[in-house]
Design a protein around this motif. Structure first.
Motif, short mmCIF file in Angstrom:
data_model
loop_
_atom_site.label_atom_id
_atom_site.label_comp_id
_atom_site.label_asym_id
_atom_site.label_seq_id
_atom_site.Cartn_x
_atom_site.Cartn_y
_atom_site.Cartn_z
N ASP A 34 0.67 -1.24 -0.46
CA ASP A 34 -0.16 -0.54 -0.03
C ASP A 34 1.10 0.98 -0.21
N SER A 35 2.28 1.26 -0.06
CA SER A 35 3.16 2.50 -0.17
C SER A 35 4.05 2.07 -1.40
N CYS A 36 3.70 1.66 -2.60
CA CYS A 36 4.58 1.24 -3.14
C CYS A 36 4.93 2.43 -4.32
N PHE A 37 6.20 3.31 -4.76
CA PHE A 37 6.54 4.20 -4.65
C PHE A 37 7.89 4.29 -6.62
N LEU A 38 8.11 5.16 -6.95
CA LEU A 38 9.36 4.85 -7.27
C LEU A 38 9.99 7.13 -6.46
N GLY A 39 11.05 7.24 -6.75
CA GLY A 39 11.62 8.48 -6.45
C GLY A 39 12.31 8.56 -7.49
N ALA A 40 12.83 10.10 -7.26
CA ALA A 40 14.74 10.26 -8.30
C ALA A 40 14.60 11.23 -7.77
N ASN A 85 17.63 18.28 -0.50
CA ASN A 85 17.27 17.64 -1.06
C ASN A 85 16.41 17.62 -2.26
N TYR A 86 17.06 17.47 -3.24
CA TYR A 86 15.81 18.13 -4.74
C TYR A 86 15.56 16.41 -5.24
N VAL A 87 14.03 16.13 -5.22
CA VAL A 87 14.06 15.44 -4.90
C VAL A 87 12.58 15.09 -6.04
N VAL A 88 12.20 13.93 -6.37
CA VAL A 88 10.89 14.00 -7.29
C VAL A 88 9.66 12.39 -7.06
N LYS A 89 8.40 12.06 -6.47
CA LYS A 89 7.94 10.52 -6.37
C LYS A 89 6.42 10.67 -6.89
N ARG A 90 6.48 9.79 -7.44
CA ARG A 90 5.35 8.65 -7.88
C ARG A 90 4.90 7.58 -7.61
N ASP A 91 3.65 7.36 -6.96
CA ASP A 91 2.94 6.30 -6.48
C ASP A 91 2.50 5.52 -7.32
N TYR A 92 2.53 4.13 -6.97
CA TYR A 92 1.59 3.11 -7.81
C TYR A 92 1.45 2.29 -6.90
N PRO A 93 -0.09 0.62 -7.45
CA PRO A 93 -0.63 0.63 -6.24
C PRO A 93 0.48 -0.88 -6.09
#
Length: 233
Positions: free
Chosen positions: A117-123, A191-199
């Motif tokens: 319930d908390s999967c994501f890609l960060g960069a 920090n300089y980051v982004v995030k994209r959540d996934y089911p």
């Protein structure tokens, strides 16, 4: 590079992987984990290694300088308990990272986080050293319009850049002249980051390796803005 092609494609995480992590949350102790270590390795460690190598193969077909190693690019599931009062021995997620070396030692990454319930890609750039940040801040100060345009571009891609609420309280040394400038808040960032959540379902599909490539391509403007500072310093 040859090692990347010796591994099979990523098959997707099975439901058992998420079930293991949920059970670990409720049974976070060494005896429980030791009795089920083979399950952890089969359902999480090995598939994560395949996700890293499969995605790295796909990245090799682009001109993005990101790669990964099946084991070196994974983070350990064992928690570092030296500086915390939390004595639970294990993380309740698994994760890995793509950088320019494949050994987790270069700034500017794509990070994959697998947790029920908390999967994501960060960069982006997470906790770089002060010495690394100094020339980045210099470039932001020297090209404020370009940096603000970069922020707008990333926001348009639904990847707003942020600092994870980790900022200096005052202006960094040498930047006091910019305290009233529009870029002042960004010069304080650590920090300089982004995030994209996934089911969870997205990570159960072999196609998730392609999602990592898409994330890398989408975050490219941020990565290259900072990497350019390295090459000029």
């Amino acid at each position: 590079m040859a090692e990347l092609f010796s591994h099979p494609p990523f098959p997707g995480f099975r439901l058992e992987a998420f079930g293991f992590l949920r059970a670990l949350t409720a049974n976070n102790d060494r005896d429980w984990f030791k009795a089920r270590k083979e399950t952890y390795e089969a359902e999480l460690k090995e598939p994560l290694g395949l996700l890293l190598t499969d995605s790295a193969r796909r990245l090799a077909d682009t001109d993005l300088p990101l790669t990964a190693h099946p084991t070196d690019s994974q983070f350990r599931i064992y928690r570092d308990m030296r500086f915390t009062e939390d004595t639970t021995p294990y993380k309740t997620h698994v994760s890995g990272v793509f950088d320019r070396s494949g050994h987790r030692d270069k700034n500017g990454v794509v990070y994959v986080h697998v947790e029920p319930d908390s999967c994501f890609l960060g960069a982006g750039f997470y906790q770089p050293s002060v010495s690394y940040l100094r020339p980045v801040r210099d470039r932001i100060a020297a090209e404020p319009e370009r940096f603000l345009a970069l922020l707008d571009e990333m926001k348009a891609r639904d990847l707003p850049v942020h600092s994870m609420e980790d900022t200096l309280t005052g202006m960094p040394k040498g930047f006091s002249d910019y305290r009233d400038a529009p870029i002042a808040p960004y010069l304080k960032w650590k920090n300089y980051v982004v995030k994209r959540d996934y089911p969870d379902e997205a990570l159960q599909s072999p196609n998730f390796a392609g999602e990592i490539v898409r994330m890398a391509q989408d975050v490219r403007p941020l990565l290259e803005f900072v990497w350019a500072v390295e090459s000029s310093s």
